[in-house]
Design an enzyme around this catalytic site. Sequence first.
Site, PDB file in Angstrom:
ATOM      1  N   GLY A   1      12.381  12.048  26.821  1.00 37.21           N
ATOM      2  CA  GLY A   1      13.820  12.288  26.855  1.00 37.21           C
ATOM      3  C   GLY A   1      14.151  13.770  26.712  1.00 37.21           C
ATOM      4  O   GLY A   1      15.189  14.234  27.211  1.00 37.21           O
TER       5      GLY A   1
ATOM      6  N   GLU B   1      13.827  15.092  30.084  1.00 33.75           N
ATOM      7  CA  GLU B   1      14.946  14.556  30.885  1.00 33.75           C
ATOM      8  C   GLU B   1      16.234  15.335  30.597  1.00 33.75           C
ATOM      9  O   GLU B   1      17.029  15.604  31.498  1.00 33.75           O
ATOM     10  CB  GLU B   1      15.128  13.066  30.584  1.00 33.75           C
ATOM     11  CG  GLU B   1      13.977  12.233  31.149  1.00 33.75           C
ATOM     12  CD  GLU B   1      14.010  10.780  30.736  1.00 33.75           C
ATOM     13  OE1 GLU B   1      14.145  10.525  29.518  1.00 33.75           O
ATOM     14  OE2 GLU B   1      13.901   9.904  31.605  1.00 33.75           O
TER      15      GLU B   1
HETATM   16  N1  3HC Z   1      10.314  10.120  17.724  1.00 38.66           N
HETATM   17  C1  3HC Z   1      10.260  10.028  16.387  1.00 38.66           C
HETATM   18  N2  3HC Z   1       9.387  10.719  15.625  1.00 38.66           N
HETATM   19  C2  3HC Z   1       8.535  11.535  16.256  1.00 38.66           C
HETATM   20  C3  3HC Z   1       8.538  11.687  17.661  1.00 38.66           C
HETATM   21  C4  3HC Z   1       9.480  10.932  18.405  1.00 38.66           C
HETATM   22  N3  3HC Z   1       9.577  11.035  19.739  1.00 38.66           N
HETATM   23  N4  3HC Z   1       7.572  12.559  18.002  1.00 38.66           N
HETATM   24  C5  3HC Z   1       6.988  12.955  16.843  1.00 38.66           C
HETATM   25  N5  3HC Z   1       7.562  12.341  15.793  1.00 38.66           N
HETATM   26  C6  3HC Z   1       7.266  12.519  14.365  1.00 38.66           C
HETATM   27  C7  3HC Z   1       5.877  12.017  14.011  1.00 38.66           C
HETATM   28  O1  3HC Z   1       5.891  10.639  13.710  1.00 38.66           O
HETATM   29  C8  3HC Z   1       5.541  12.874  12.802  1.00 38.66           C
HETATM   30  O2  3HC Z   1       6.208  12.325  11.706  1.00 38.66           O
HETATM   31  P1  3HC Z   1       5.588  12.432  10.225  1.00 38.66           P
HETATM   32  O3  3HC Z   1       5.441  13.901   9.949  1.00 38.66           O
HETATM   33  O4  3HC Z   1       6.577  11.738   9.374  1.00 38.66           O
HETATM   34  O5  3HC Z   1       4.265  11.730  10.298  1.00 38.66           O
HETATM   35  C9  3HC Z   1       6.196  14.203  13.127  1.00 38.66           C
HETATM   36  O6  3HC Z   1       7.198  13.915  14.125  1.00 38.66           O
HETATM   37  C10 3HC Z   1       5.267  15.232  13.685  1.00 38.66           C
HETATM   38  O7  3HC Z   1       4.574  14.675  14.794  1.00 38.66           O
HETATM   39  P2  3HC Z   1       3.063  15.065  15.090  1.00 38.66           P
HETATM   40  O8  3HC Z   1       2.234  14.884  13.873  1.00 38.66           O
HETATM   41  O9  3HC Z   1       2.671  14.335  16.321  1.00 38.66           O
HETATM   42  O10 3HC Z   1       3.223  16.638  15.364  1.00 38.66           O
HETATM   43  P3  3HC Z   1       2.425  17.590  16.320  1.00 38.66           P
HETATM   44  O11 3HC Z   1       2.930  18.946  16.058  1.00 38.66           O
HETATM   45  O12 3HC Z   1       0.953  17.312  16.235  1.00 38.66           O
HETATM   46  O13 3HC Z   1       2.853  17.172  17.811  1.00 38.66           O
HETATM   47  C11 3HC Z   1       4.401  16.550  19.525  1.00 38.66           C
HETATM   48  C12 3HC Z   1       4.171  17.373  18.231  1.00 38.66           C
HETATM   49  C13 3HC Z   1       3.522  17.102  20.639  1.00 38.66           C
HETATM   50  C14 3HC Z   1       5.848  16.670  19.888  1.00 38.66           C
HETATM   51  C15 3HC Z   1       4.011  15.086  19.248  1.00 38.66           C
HETATM   52  O14 3HC Z   1       4.673  14.654  18.092  1.00 38.66           O
HETATM   53  C16 3HC Z   1       4.335  14.123  20.337  1.00 38.66           C
HETATM   54  O15 3HC Z   1       3.638  14.060  21.328  1.00 38.66           O
HETATM   55  N6  3HC Z   1       5.393  13.300  20.139  1.00 38.66           N
HETATM   56  C17 3HC Z   1       5.729  12.217  20.996  1.00 38.66           C
HETATM   57  C18 3HC Z   1       6.348  12.634  22.268  1.00 38.66           C
HETATM   58  C19 3HC Z   1       6.747  11.437  23.076  1.00 38.66           C
HETATM   59  O16 3HC Z   1       6.011  10.505  23.273  1.00 38.66           O
HETATM   60  N7  3HC Z   1       7.962  11.493  23.619  1.00 38.66           N
HETATM   61  C20 3HC Z   1       8.474  10.474  24.456  1.00 38.66           C
HETATM   62  C21 3HC Z   1       9.283   9.540  23.647  1.00 38.66           C
HETATM   63  S1  3HC Z   1       9.878   8.190  24.622  1.00 38.66           S
HETATM   64  C22 3HC Z   1      11.245   8.802  25.414  1.00 38.66           C
HETATM   65  O17 3HC Z   1      11.548   9.944  25.290  1.00 38.66           O
HETATM   66  C23 3HC Z   1      12.012   7.828  26.251  1.00 38.66           C
HETATM   67  C24 3HC Z   1      13.024   8.450  27.119  1.00 38.66           C
HETATM   68  O18 3HC Z   1      12.549   8.542  28.436  1.00 38.66           O
HETATM   69  C25 3HC Z   1      14.292   7.683  27.137  1.00 38.66           C
END
Ligand code: 3HC
Length: 647
Positions: A101, A104
């Site tokens: 998102g 996006e």
């Molecule tokens: N939503 C909620 N929490 C999230 C999140 C998300 N999208 N992404 C990361 N977090 C949280 C983690 O759970 C973690 O929480 P904690 O400290 O309480 O354990 C904290 O943020 C830090 O995350 P990481 O340990 O993974 O931190 P890094 O620095 O290693 O990595 C990152 C950062 C590369 C941004 C990684 O967190 C990541 O890849 N996140 C997920 C990204 C993702 O999958 N986004 C797509 C979501 S679906 C979407 O967007 C649908 C849309 O199309 C409508």
Amino acid sequence: MPVVSIAREGNVAVVTIDNPPVNALSQAVRQGLLDAVTALDADPAVVAVVLQCAGRTFVAGADVSEFGKPPQEPHLPDVVSAIENTARPWIAAIHGSALGGGFELALACRFRLALADASVGLPEVTLGIVPGAGGTVRTIRLAGVEAAVDLVTTGKPVRAGRALELGLIDEVVDADLLEAAVALAKDLPNRTLPEPLPQRPAPVADDAFWTDAEARITKRARGEIAPLRALACLRRATESDFVTAMTFERATFLELRAGPQASALRHVFFAERAAPKPAALSGVPALPLRTAAVIGGGTMGAGIAAALRDAGLPVILIERDEAAVARGIANLSDIFAGAVKRGRLTDAAAEARIAGVAGSTDYAALADVDLVIEAVFEDLAVKRDVFAKLGRICRTDAILATNTSYLDPREIAEGLANPARFIGLHFFSPANVMKLLEIVPTPETGDATLASAFALARMLGKIPVRSGICEGFIGNRILKRYRAEAEALVRQGHAIASIDAAMRHYGFAMGPFEAQDLGGLDIAFLQREGARAAGRNVPETLGDTLVRAGRKGQKSGGGWYDYNVGDRRPLPSDEVARLLCLDPATAVEADLGSIADRLVGAMADEGATILSEGIAEKSSDIDLVEIHGYGFPRWRGGPMFQAASDH
Ligand code: 3HC
């Protein structure tokens, strides 16, 4: 402090999202952005808007923690569309990651600037969903069909430089990102604005392209549905108008989001993030890890050394004699040469990796290392001898780790001065590839040592799971139960090939018998023989019968199956049927699903015992062990998740 705030730089507005830790698009952020659009559209003094984020990253995506709950307004596609249709052009200033998102949102902006080390991507398929706010429909218009298919169906992000090549961003910025974005905003009156994406035509591809992509993705997905559904969204984006394609994508997103695969993948997402942060260690500082040594240059030792080198640590590799040192270094060279062949390393990087390894037969070389990992033969006396030497030579604060899979770390550490710095670090082969690291402290292991083991896992990019001490720790103990259950099915008349087929159908790359043939049946056999020799009552397994008849797996020409020379395809074996008194003609007819349920049920049952004994701290840790160490399909969430979902 509001999660979305507006500041002014002359006639440019700067909208800042500040929603730690990763600026996820929570309901408050979505509402804040919508309010910002309304406020700025109403302000005639504003000529352009820069969208930036506070903290370590641009928006990392939708807020995954909201996914299990009913969607709340405003919905992301409406926010994205409001920004796209605003009276003022918006410019995205991307640092860190713009994912899902978040990307996006950036796609709704007229311009996208990114720092050179930033990355952008659509990782939704890794969460069992597809982009839900126009990711497929807009990306395909910018990057073309092939690149969009690759980005969206693998979910892999790309760095800013590559994103620029693909047309996903407009500029890579080396210096001050905000300054560059504001400068661009001020210069907009002198530029021609790019056409909004909805008004651009979608690229096309012929039927053959889609059929081929579908076949490739189906093979890779092994039962995972999101990549194929993402492909369908992309195809629709090329065949329908913008609005129809958007509606199709959103419906697919909502359907998948409510489904079992997305729920399993969310469970894994949060489990992976919880695993490296055990509550008991909060605030305990890790010791500095700057130099490392590995004792033993066999397959495991070389793999561990490669993992340490990949993380940038200089490594000393100790072996008994010069010939063994040379073999160890050769094993390492093979690993790096393989990485070069697969395009993962350049020649120069591989050379630098090897140059950072010093082979030696002399333990005196270890006098100043921070960490030693022992990976010698699984024999208590041999290992004790190694640690006795290490205890004499290494600094008293150096961490001494054993990579034993089955021996009791407490016995290995016996007699060691300062046992607080001793720990088990169980890697999985190939150790430079497999993500799992079982961390096995003894009762005497100090907190600083334990915290350092978790820090090491982070440095190596591993998923750490703490395990208590029992035979096989978490993973191999469950493996033993899994194999025993598979043998029980054979004894009850199920065909060996049907059991393997059932587990492949479930999502494993291989079934239990095929996997044993590949890895060799003799290692587990020798272990059982060792236990028998030590007077323990270890019942004879079907695998033992095969090994006694010389059938050790593929390496001996056959194991549970026969193999033609030079061909890895398993063939049902008459000899196995005879040795095990099986009658293929009367094999039990059972559907693949019920066989898999029984085997996964056995894994979960063993997992529950492991949990009740305190060997594992959380049930999600057991799922991570199975997913990252034993090929359990990620999209099924692990055996414990499955067992919990069944009730
Ligand atoms: N939503 C909620 N929490 C999230 C999140 C998300 N999208 N992404 C990361 N977090 C949280 C983690 O759970 C973690 O929480 P904690 O400290 O309480 O354990 C904290 O943020 C830090 O995350 P990481 O340990 O993974 O931190 P890094 O620095 O290693 O990595 C990152 C950062 C590369 C941004 C990684 O967190 C990541 O890849 N996140 C997920 C990204 C993702 O999958 N986004 C797509 C979501 S679906 C979407 O967007 C649908 C849309 O199309 C409508």
